[in-house]
Scaffold this motif. Structure first.
Motif, PDB file in Angstrom:
ATOM      1  N   TYR A 325       0.747  -1.100   0.008  1.00 39.34           N
ATOM      2  CA  TYR A 325      -0.130  -0.124   0.137  1.00 39.34           C
ATOM      3  C   TYR A 325       1.039   1.294  -0.042  1.00 39.34           C
ATOM      4  CZ  TYR A 325       0.881  -0.085   4.973  1.00 39.34           C
ATOM      5  OH  TYR A 325       1.585  -0.245   6.380  1.00 39.34           O
ATOM      6  N   SER A 326       0.128   2.491  -0.560  1.00 38.93           N
ATOM      7  CA  SER A 326       0.968   3.608  -0.333  1.00 38.93           C
ATOM      8  C   SER A 326       0.572   4.356   0.925  1.00 38.93           C
ATOM      9  CB  SER A 326       0.527   4.611  -1.464  1.00 38.93           C
ATOM     10  OG  SER A 326      -0.787   4.785  -1.425  1.00 38.93           O
ATOM     11  N   ASP A 327       1.380   4.860   1.469  1.00 40.01           N
ATOM     12  CA  ASP A 327       1.385   5.838   2.806  1.00 40.01           C
ATOM     13  C   ASP A 327       2.277   7.025   2.680  1.00 40.01           C
ATOM     14  OD1 ASP A 327       0.591   6.578   5.321  1.00 40.01           O
ATOM     15  OD2 ASP A 327       1.418   4.884   6.398  1.00 40.01           O
ATOM     16  N   LEU A 328       1.726   8.221   2.545  1.00 40.01           N
ATOM     17  CA  LEU A 328       2.380   9.107   2.529  1.00 40.01           C
ATOM     18  C   LEU A 328       3.646   9.291   1.453  1.00 40.01           C
ATOM     19  CD1 LEU A 328       3.146  10.215   6.354  1.00 40.01           C
ATOM     20  CD2 LEU A 328       1.299  10.849   4.891  1.00 40.01           C
ATOM     21  N   GLY A 329       3.079   8.536   0.142  1.00 37.41           N
ATOM     22  CA  GLY A 329       4.004   8.562  -0.998  1.00 37.41           C
ATOM     23  C   GLY A 329       4.850   7.463  -0.864  1.00 37.41           C
ATOM     24  N   ILE A 330       5.152   6.780   0.024  1.00 40.77           N
ATOM     25  CA  ILE A 330       5.915   5.755   0.129  1.00 40.77           C
ATOM     26  C   ILE A 330       5.222   4.322  -0.099  1.00 40.77           C
ATOM     27  CG2 ILE A 330       7.622   4.550   1.995  1.00 40.77           C
ATOM     28  CD1 ILE A 330       8.223   6.916   2.788  1.00 40.77           C
ATOM     29  N   LEU A 331       5.971   3.353  -0.484  1.00 40.23           N
ATOM     30  CA  LEU A 331       5.377   1.974  -0.750  1.00 40.23           C
ATOM     31  C   LEU A 331       5.909   1.130   0.579  1.00 40.23           C
ATOM     32  CD1 LEU A 331       4.279  -0.529  -2.244  1.00 40.23           C
ATOM     33  CD2 LEU A 331       6.743  -1.107  -2.904  1.00 40.23           C
ATOM     34  N   ARG A 332       4.793   0.622   1.251  1.00 37.88           N
ATOM     35  CA  ARG A 332       5.011  -0.329   2.434  1.00 37.88           C
ATOM     36  C   ARG A 332       4.268  -1.736   1.952  1.00 37.88           C
ATOM     37  NH1 ARG A 332       6.469   1.734   7.396  1.00 37.88           N
ATOM     38  NH2 ARG A 332       7.167   3.935   7.414  1.00 37.88           N
ATOM     39  N   ILE A 333       4.879  -2.680   2.571  1.00 39.38           N
ATOM     40  CA  ILE A 333       4.390  -4.061   2.574  1.00 39.38           C
ATOM     41  C   ILE A 333       4.210  -4.716   3.673  1.00 39.38           C
ATOM     42  CG2 ILE A 333       4.417  -6.423   1.527  1.00 39.38           C
ATOM     43  CD1 ILE A 333       6.173  -5.170  -0.840  1.00 39.38           C
ATOM     44  N   VAL A 334       3.176  -5.065   4.230  1.00 36.06           N
ATOM     45  CA  VAL A 334       3.069  -5.901   5.401  1.00 36.06           C
ATOM     46  C   VAL A 334       2.812  -7.367   5.154  1.00 36.06           C
ATOM     47  CG1 VAL A 334       0.440  -5.460   5.854  1.00 36.06           C
ATOM     48  CG2 VAL A 334       2.030  -6.239   7.775  1.00 36.06           C
ATOM     49  N   GLY A 335       3.614  -8.299   5.873  1.00 35.41           N
ATOM     50  CA  GLY A 335       3.617  -9.748   5.509  1.00 35.41           C
ATOM     51  C   GLY A 335       4.495 -10.139   4.735  1.00 35.41           C
ATOM     52  N   VAL A 336       5.501  -9.487   4.508  1.00 41.03           N
ATOM     53  CA  VAL A 336       6.788  -9.769   3.590  1.00 41.03           C
ATOM     54  C   VAL A 336       7.545 -10.943   3.874  1.00 41.03           C
ATOM     55  CG1 VAL A 336       8.337  -8.186   3.926  1.00 41.03           C
ATOM     56  CG2 VAL A 336       8.167  -8.819   1.867  1.00 41.03           C
TER      57      VAL A 336
END
Length: 341
Positions: A325-336
């Motif tokens: 997901y995008s959060d404040l313009g940064i890609l983040r991944i949870v569960g990686v």
């Protein structure tokens, strides 16, 4: 290229939150792009996984595309693709080719990339103010829509537009059925049109006579205001639609009845994504914070992923419980984390 991750066993709804609560999201910083990560949640507009879930790509307002190895968050392991002259609206991997990526920009062009060589292998121009993109399930064609209500049938192997179809109302982000014979077209009127492909004719008609001059086409009444996005579940059982009324509606694809609605979000729904098994759905919004996960069969709220700001782009991995997901313009991944089961 990273090896394909192994598929996970199914995660029951009572185990979903205990599984994800201790996990931290992994940020993927792009220091070469000053506009990203500076607090503008509009800078990262689209996220796409390749079919194996071994690569994840982002398209941004700064006209660039970046392809990441989700297991290696350092930017030196990523690939940057440049060539568009305006912000990126949508990106999507070919459903049957793991390294073929399509990008759609405000510059009115579609570019087809080979992410292994960084080469643009095809370009389709003259698409106007384009804002919607969908691959046919067999990867043989692309459907592009623009804000003037035009739909363009295109081919990843041809630079010329195959056919153009003018719609009576403006359409937004559409979806194919898994057979590739139907398309679901959201409209600014809050409805979903169901058309045959590639004929673009209404699939369903009203079961009664209509007054002269009125259309007999059957459409789904999905939202009280503009419908912005449609997404079909991996099982094909549900069609999810998101609107500017902050609601996700879930229609069963047998009787076309709205089975339930998701109402916990704030702001227009810009993206929708199902887990690979179709059990859970999440939406990306323009406003608020946090990502709300819903169980598709019951409509129960299952989990909230905390975020720093609004997250317009969301995408579950195609093979495992892994959310980008995008959060404040940064890609983040949870569960990686590949070691967790």
């Amino acid at each position: 290229m990273a090896p394909p991750p192994r598929a996970r066993s199914l995660l029951p709804k009572d185990k979903f939150s205990p599984y994800f609560t201790p996990l931290k999201s992994q940020p993927y910083h792009d220091p070469g792009s000053g506009s990203r990560g500076g607090g503008s949640h509009h800078s990262l507009r689209s996220i796409a996984w390749n079919p194996l879930g071994s690569l994840v790509a982002t398209g941004a307002a700064d006209k660039t595309i970046r392809v990441w190895n989700p297991e290696k968050p350092n930017v030196r392991f990523s690939t940057e693709l440049k060539g568009h002259s305006a912000p990126i609206e949508k990106i999507a991997f070919n459903p049957v080719k793991d390294a073929e990526l399509c990008s759609l920009s405000n510059d009115g062009t579609v570019k087809i990339w080979d992410v292994r060589t960084k080469a643009c292998v095809n370009e389709i121009r003259g698409l106007g103010d384009a804002n919607a993109l969908a691959w046919a399930p067999d990867g043989s064609s692309l459907l592009v829509g623009n804000r003037n209500g035009q739909l363009f049938e295109t081919s990843p192997a041809q630079s010329a537009i195959v056919s153009t179809h003018k719609q009576p109302v403006e359409t937004t982000q559409m979806a194919f059925c898994w057979s590739g014979k139907k398309i679901f077209l959201p409209t600014r009127e809050g409805r979903i049109r169901i058309l045959s492909y590639p004929d673009f004719e209404p699939v369903l008609r009203l079961p009664y006579a209509v007054p002269p001059g009125e259309s007999s086409e059957f459409t789904l009444k999905a939202h009280t205001s503009a419908c912005l996005v449609a997404e079909l579940s991996p099982t094909g059982k549900y069609l999810a639609t998101g609107g500017s009324d902050s609601i996700i509606a879930l229609f069963d694809t047998k009787d076309w009845i709205c089975q339930r609605t998701v109402t916990r979000m704030v702001g227009p729904i810009r993206s929708i994504s199902f887990t690979f098994d179709g059990s859970y759905v999440v939406g990306g919004c323009e406003e608020g914070s946090g990502l709300e996960v819903t169980h598709t069969e019951t409509g129960e709220h299952i989990h909230t992923f905390k975020t720093a700001g609004p997250c317009e782009a969301v995408a579950w991995a195609p093979t495992r419980y892994c959310l980008a997901y995008s959060d404040l313009g940064i890609l983040r991944i949870v569960g990686v984390d590949g070691d967790r089961k």
